[in-house]
Design a protein around this motif. Structure first.
Motif, PDB file in Angstrom:
ATOM      1  N   ARG A  88       0.846  -1.186   0.000  1.00  0.00           N
ATOM      2  CA  ARG A  88       0.000   0.000   0.000  1.00  0.00           C
ATOM      3  C   ARG A  88       0.878   1.232   0.000  1.00  0.00           C
ATOM      4  NH1 ARG A  88      -4.212  -1.508   4.660  1.00  0.00           N
ATOM      5  NH2 ARG A  88      -2.853  -0.063   5.773  1.00  0.00           N
ATOM      6  N   ASP A 118       0.139  -5.662   1.387  1.00  0.00           N
ATOM      7  CA  ASP A 118      -1.264  -5.984   1.148  1.00  0.00           C
ATOM      8  C   ASP A 118      -1.354  -6.951  -0.035  1.00  0.00           C
ATOM      9  OD1 ASP A 118      -3.941  -6.157   0.740  1.00  0.00           O
ATOM     10  OD2 ASP A 118      -4.288  -4.014   0.447  1.00  0.00           O
ATOM     11  N   HIS A 155      -6.429  -2.109  -3.189  1.00  0.00           N
ATOM     12  CA  HIS A 155      -5.140  -2.554  -3.716  1.00  0.00           C
ATOM     13  C   HIS A 155      -4.813  -1.932  -5.062  1.00  0.00           C
ATOM     14  CE1 HIS A 155      -8.154  -5.488  -5.114  1.00  0.00           C
ATOM     15  NE2 HIS A 155      -7.472  -5.464  -6.221  1.00  0.00           N
TER      16      HIS A 155
END
Lengths: 274, 164
Positions: free
Chosen positions: A115, A121, A207
């Motif tokens: 991120r 992530d 994302h």
């Protein structure tokens, strides 16, 4: 014995459950469930479908337990808080991290497992990975015709009419009118492409980071590929990387793409052309 | 000490000279072979040098030299049709002053699915030019991830409900 009508033969059975913040659907032709079309034994087919759906649900639940950043007790959350280092993390975590890094390299940074605040992530590849694993679980149960749809990302095997060789017909939602279909795509059957994933610039799940400061060029991008991780990652990467990434993707991978610009204009590879 | 340094310096520069001379010869060799290959005459290099030397003053020799060379060394050449694992491919090269300036594909096959990648660029398309479908015709629906709440109103939910 009564001859089976065409309608019975093409009847589909579905099971749904919630996971990863979305809804997962498993659709199987009734005829693929062993003896389901023989009168009096329909209950066996239903039970077989319930068991198959439970196996798929377990796959998603396990992936979510490990990788969800919405669960404070997940391994991913402990990594994010710095309580756990990647070196001490599970093999599954490190494998997916390695996959994600390799995708970042291949998409020249358009897809990233990190991120903007630096937190790892992996949600961008975990759903696709779980869909693929769910498919393996179904195959190992001896089910050869199925369709798994996880929040709009689709993986199929075989045919909706077992033995017919017909493809599964997947619709693509119109981002400007989500109650209508923009297009369709044939998956499975004689086609080598079994997966179709769609990403949107307004979708839940954070994302997707767009490269430019002016926001995403595309409102929605659909990618058809042989496997669901490739389809999912490239759809995400094209939303993030815009037209340049779109052309890199169609040059570098064996895929079909349907992209919708914010203005509503379409860009498509020949596979989406009527 | 000083003499030894001087000697080694001389040796070193000698080495550089030899290396330079060797590479110079090497370059001259390749350029002449390219020129002769393209022009088909051994005098092509000389004619070109003459042309550049006298380009400003004597136009006649220069012009004669260039026309002689350009007749062969400048232009486009199509290669033979070659079979590759993607199918048949034919390449065209553009040559200027004995150098390849452009390479284009005259023929690319769509015979094998993989080769379509070469021409698989996404192109602008009108809405009625894409494959059309009604929700009644499809078994599943792909769209940007919907939340569990949004699922209720989605087309996929309607399909799932019909098949429960």
């Amino acid at each position: 014995m009564q001859p089976t009508s065409e309608l019975d033969g093409s009847a589909l059975k579905a099971r749904t459950f919630g996971s990863m913040g979305t809804v997962i659907s498993l659709t199987v032709p009734a005829r693929a469930l062993g003896t389901a079309v023989v009168p009096g034994t329909a209950g066996d087919g239903e039970r077989e479908l319930d068991a198959a759906a439970a196996a798929v649900e377990r796959v998603f639940a396990r992936a979510d337990e490990t990788f969800s950043l919405y669960r404070p007790d997940s391994e991913a959350s402990r990594l994010a808080r710095g309580e756990l280092s990647l070196r001490d993390s599970s093999a599954g975590m490190r494998d997916r991290y390695a996959d994600a890094l390799s995708w970042r390299l291949m998409t020249e940074g358009a897809f990233s497992p990190e991120r903007t605040d630096g937190v790892l992530d992996l949600s961008g590849i975990i759903k696709g990975y779980a869909i693929g694993q769910a498919g393996e679980a179904l195959r190992s149960r001896g089910i050869a015709d199925w369709c798994v749809n996880a929040g709009g990302d689709v993986l199929v095997m075989g045919s909706p009419v077992p033995g017919s060789g017909a493809s599964w017909a997947a619709g693509v939602v119109d981002p400007l009118d989500r109650s209508a279909l923009l297009s369709a795509y044939a998956l499975g059957g004689p086609c080598t492409r079994r997966a179709l994933a769609t990403s949107g610039s307004a979708e839940r799940g954070d994302h997707i980071w767009t490269a430019g400061s002016c926001g995403a060029e595309f409102a929605q991008v659909s990618v058809a590929a042989a496997d669901i991780v490739t389809a999912d990652v490239l759809a995400t990467a094209i939303v993030a990387g815009g037209t340049a990434m779109l052309h890199r993707a169609t040059e570098g991978w064996d895929i079909d793409v349907l992209a919708v610009r914010r203005t509503g204009e379409l860009l498509a590879t020949p596979g989406f052309r009527a | 000490m000083r003499t030894r340094a001087a000697v080694s310096a001389v040796l070193a520069s000698g080495g550089i000279l030899i290396a330079g001379w060797q590479s110079g010869v090497h370059i001259a060799d390749t350029s002449s072979s390219v020129a002769s290959g393209a022009a088909g005459t051994t005098g092509a290099t000389g004619a070109k040098a003459l042309g550049t030397d006298g380009s400003s003053g004597t136009g006649t020799t220069g012009a004669a030299g260039t026309t002689g060379a350009s007749a062969k060394a400048v232009g486009t050449y199509a290669g033979p049709v070659v079979q590759t694992r993607f199918g048949s491919v034919q390449v065209q090269i553009s040559v200027r002053a004995g150098k390849i300036t452009d390479v284009t594909a005259l023929q690319l096959t769509d015979a094998e699915r993989k080769s379509v990648q070469i021409s698989n660029r996404a192109a602008p398309l009108l809405r009625d030019e894409v494959l059309q479908a009604q929700s009644a015709d499809v078994q599943t629906i792909s769209g940007a991830t919907v939340t569990s709440d949004a699922y209720l109103n989605s087309l996929q939910a309607a399909l799932d409900a019909a098949n429960l």
